[in-house]
Design an enzyme around this catalytic site. Structure first.
Site, PDB file in Angstrom:
ATOM      1  N   PHE A  92      65.537  46.590  76.547  1.00  0.00           N
ATOM      2  CA  PHE A  92      66.241  47.458  75.611  1.00  0.00           C
ATOM      3  C   PHE A  92      67.595  47.837  76.221  1.00  0.00           C
ATOM      4  O   PHE A  92      67.669  48.158  77.406  1.00  0.00           O
ATOM      5  CB  PHE A  92      65.408  48.718  75.349  1.00  0.00           C
ATOM      6  N   ASP A 143      59.153  49.749  81.995  1.00  0.00           N
ATOM      7  CA  ASP A 143      59.346  50.601  80.819  1.00  0.00           C
ATOM      8  C   ASP A 143      58.191  50.329  79.853  1.00  0.00           C
ATOM      9  O   ASP A 143      58.002  49.184  79.401  1.00  0.00           O
ATOM     10  CB  ASP A 143      60.710  50.273  80.180  1.00  0.00           C
ATOM     11  N   TYR A 182      57.431  59.250  71.473  1.00  0.00           N
ATOM     12  CA  TYR A 182      57.675  59.382  70.033  1.00  0.00           C
ATOM     13  C   TYR A 182      57.253  58.150  69.235  1.00  0.00           C
ATOM     14  O   TYR A 182      57.273  58.173  68.024  1.00  0.00           O
ATOM     15  CB  TYR A 182      59.144  59.721  69.739  1.00  0.00           C
ATOM     16  N   LYS A 183      56.880  57.071  69.931  1.00  0.00           N
ATOM     17  CA  LYS A 183      56.468  55.861  69.196  1.00  0.00           C
ATOM     18  C   LYS A 183      54.955  55.908  68.953  1.00  0.00           C
ATOM     19  O   LYS A 183      54.492  56.664  68.121  1.00  0.00           O
ATOM     20  CB  LYS A 183      56.871  54.620  69.986  1.00  0.00           C
ATOM     21  N   ARG A 221      61.020  44.076  61.900  1.00  0.00           N
ATOM     22  CA  ARG A 221      59.897  44.463  62.772  1.00  0.00           C
ATOM     23  C   ARG A 221      58.824  45.226  62.002  1.00  0.00           C
ATOM     24  O   ARG A 221      59.134  46.066  61.160  1.00  0.00           O
ATOM     25  CB  ARG A 221      60.374  45.409  63.882  1.00  0.00           C
TER      26      ARG A 221
HETATM   27  C1  PLP Z   1      62.244  49.932  75.723  1.00  0.00           C
HETATM   28  C2  PLP Z   1      63.014  51.137  75.336  1.00  0.00           C
HETATM   29  N1  PLP Z   1      63.612  51.891  76.278  1.00  0.00           N
HETATM   30  C3  PLP Z   1      64.324  53.005  75.942  1.00  0.00           C
HETATM   31  C4  PLP Z   1      64.468  53.391  74.627  1.00  0.00           C
HETATM   32  C5  PLP Z   1      65.280  54.590  74.204  1.00  0.00           C
HETATM   33  O1  PLP Z   1      65.372  55.604  75.110  1.00  0.00           O
HETATM   34  P1  PLP Z   1      65.666  57.119  74.643  1.00  0.00           P
HETATM   35  O2  PLP Z   1      64.341  57.719  74.326  1.00  0.00           O
HETATM   36  O3  PLP Z   1      66.334  57.735  75.796  1.00  0.00           O
HETATM   37  O4  PLP Z   1      66.522  57.078  73.428  1.00  0.00           O
HETATM   38  C6  PLP Z   1      63.856  52.638  73.625  1.00  0.00           C
HETATM   39  C7  PLP Z   1      64.000  53.053  72.214  1.00  0.00           C
HETATM   40  O5  PLP Z   1      63.488  52.507  71.306  1.00  0.00           O
HETATM   41  C8  PLP Z   1      63.124  51.488  73.986  1.00  0.00           C
HETATM   42  O6  PLP Z   1      62.564  50.746  73.036  1.00  0.00           O
END
Ligand code: PLP
Length: 397
Positions: free
Chosen positions: A113, A184, A209-210, A356
């Site tokens: 990401f 991650d 949040y997902k 998606r």
């Molecule tokens: C793999 C990944 N890393 C980081 C983030 C976003 O980070 P943040 O919560 O700081 O906006 C996302 C957002 O969808 C993501 O999919």
């Protein structure tokens, strides 16, 4: 055995909707409304600043961390909640780099990401020690792990395609080459079984949040392997990660264990919502989630392929090679997603051409999936996506 009929009853979903976007933002756990109202009225309202002691606000980041730990194969005392995932990536990478001062390469892939790569870039720039951020294709990662790599920085499940890295195998390969790992788990936590201890992962980060349904802007989490905890030098050395924050020393001394990964004041109201979301997870077995998620995603994939010949599968066909989402490529994918949303079926779009769809057994059934396939097939067959209102781009896609 997880009772998915019961878990579904615990979510509020908009009327007549099929929600296939829990990989981006989970829906509202019904109990969260009351929990947040209690925090506002009984705690903030009645206790005001006393809430920090009397309502246990200060403990929330580690207490919620322990509850997330079970879902990611981590022991209690190794996960801290708070801040955003972007910050957690920075924090984990900085700590990981500290353990390998003689090495200069951070290895990642182009399926990561963007924020992970941006945060790495920013960190390496400010360190100003000739580090290199090396980005290769996901399939070339294994071959690129060598003795120059300090940190392997990867997202386990690709946010666009759902492609799943073998976390255990790549971590072992990184360790054999003398590197450490930062994973991650944004698209893994609550989506697939994770065994951080079993995979010997050094650092991991993720959002809530997902799939965990903590709500928009819900705090992130960081995991640090137990035997590294006491040596971690926090780059984000905020006062609440201090050994004794209320001594107000002018010199920073890291707190015990995972406490040092705290930064500043926790988002209490948002954590109340997350707490309600995690109550649902307490009765859920991740192996059951995985089994049902594969059933649902396979049903969708097969249905779409049978009815929508213009859509090209972007995800691995083998369900064991993907997380809990299925993506299709189509030049006009944005418009198709808008046409679906207009019918109450929510997926999302990632430029340039990825549609998606997330599969979340806690609140999705086979009937939902079949309904979504039917709508998508109809939109593709009729060409109804090609109406002017479905072409106008919103800021968030
Ligand atoms: C793999 C990944 N890393 C980081 C983030 C976003 O980070 P943040 O919560 O700081 O906006 C996302 C957002 O969808 C993501 O999919």
């Amino acid at each position: 055995m997880t009772n998915f009929t019961e878990t579904r009853k615990q979510f509020h979903l908009p009327k007549d909707s099929i929600y296939l976007d829990g990989n981006s933002l989970g829906p509202l756990p019904i109990a969260a409304s009351q929990r947040v109202a209690t925090t506002l009225q009984n705690e903030w309202g009645e206790m005001v600043i006393g809430g920090w002691n009397r309502a246990g606000w200060m403990n929330q980041p580690s207490a919620l961390g322990d509850r997330i730990a079970r879902l990611i194969g981590a022991p209690n005392g190794t996960v801290m909640v708070g801040d955003t995932l972007s910050l957690r990536v920075y924090q984990a990478l900085a700590a990981a780099l500290n353990t390998k001062p003689e090495r200069k390469v951070v290895l990642s892939d182009n399926g990561n990401f963007p924020t992970d790569l941006y945060m790495a870039e920013g960190l390496l720039r400010s360190l100003d020690k000739d580090h290199e951020l090396k980005i290769v294709a996901p399939e070339d990662i294994e071959a690129a792990i060598d003795e120059n790599v300090a940190v392997l920085l990867l997202t386990e499940v690709d946010y666009k395609t759902g492609r799943l890295h073998d976390m255990k195998e790549l971590t072992a390969k990184a360790h054999a080459a003398g590197a450490v790992t930062v994973w991650d788990l944004a698209h893994s936590a609550g989506a697939i079984p994770i065994d951080l201890v079993g995979a010997h992962v050094d650092f991991a980060v993720g959002c809530t949040y997902k799939y965990l349904n903590g709500g928009p802007g819900a705090p992130a989490f960081i995991y640090v392997k137990q035997d590294l905890l006491d040596d971690v030098q926090p780059a984000l050395s905020g006062w609440l990660g201090h050994e004794k924050p209320f001594d107000f020393d002018l010199e920073y001394r890291p707190g015990d264990g995972i406490e040092r990964m705290r930064v500043g004041t926790p988002p209490v109201i948002q954590m109340a919502a997350l707490e309600a979301a995690l109550d649902i997870w307490d009765d859920v077995d991740m192996d059951d989630v995985r089994t049902k998620s594969i059933e649902l995603s396979t049903l969708f994939l097969d249905g779409v392929e049978a009815t929508c010949p213009r859509l090209e599968l972007a995800s691995p066909r083998d369900p064991n090679q993907r997380g809990s989402q299925v993506s299709f490529r189509f030049e006009h994918g944005y418009s198709v997603i808008q046409a679906l949303i207009a019918r109450g079926v929510t997926g999302d779009f990632r430029a340039p051409d990825i549609m998606r769809f997330g599969f979340t057994p806690l609140y999705l059934s086979e009937d939902d999936v079949l309904g979504a396939v039917e709508h998508l097939a109809d939109i593709m067959k009729s060409g109804s996506w090609d109406q002017p209102e479905f072409h106008a781009r919103s800021a968030v896609t």
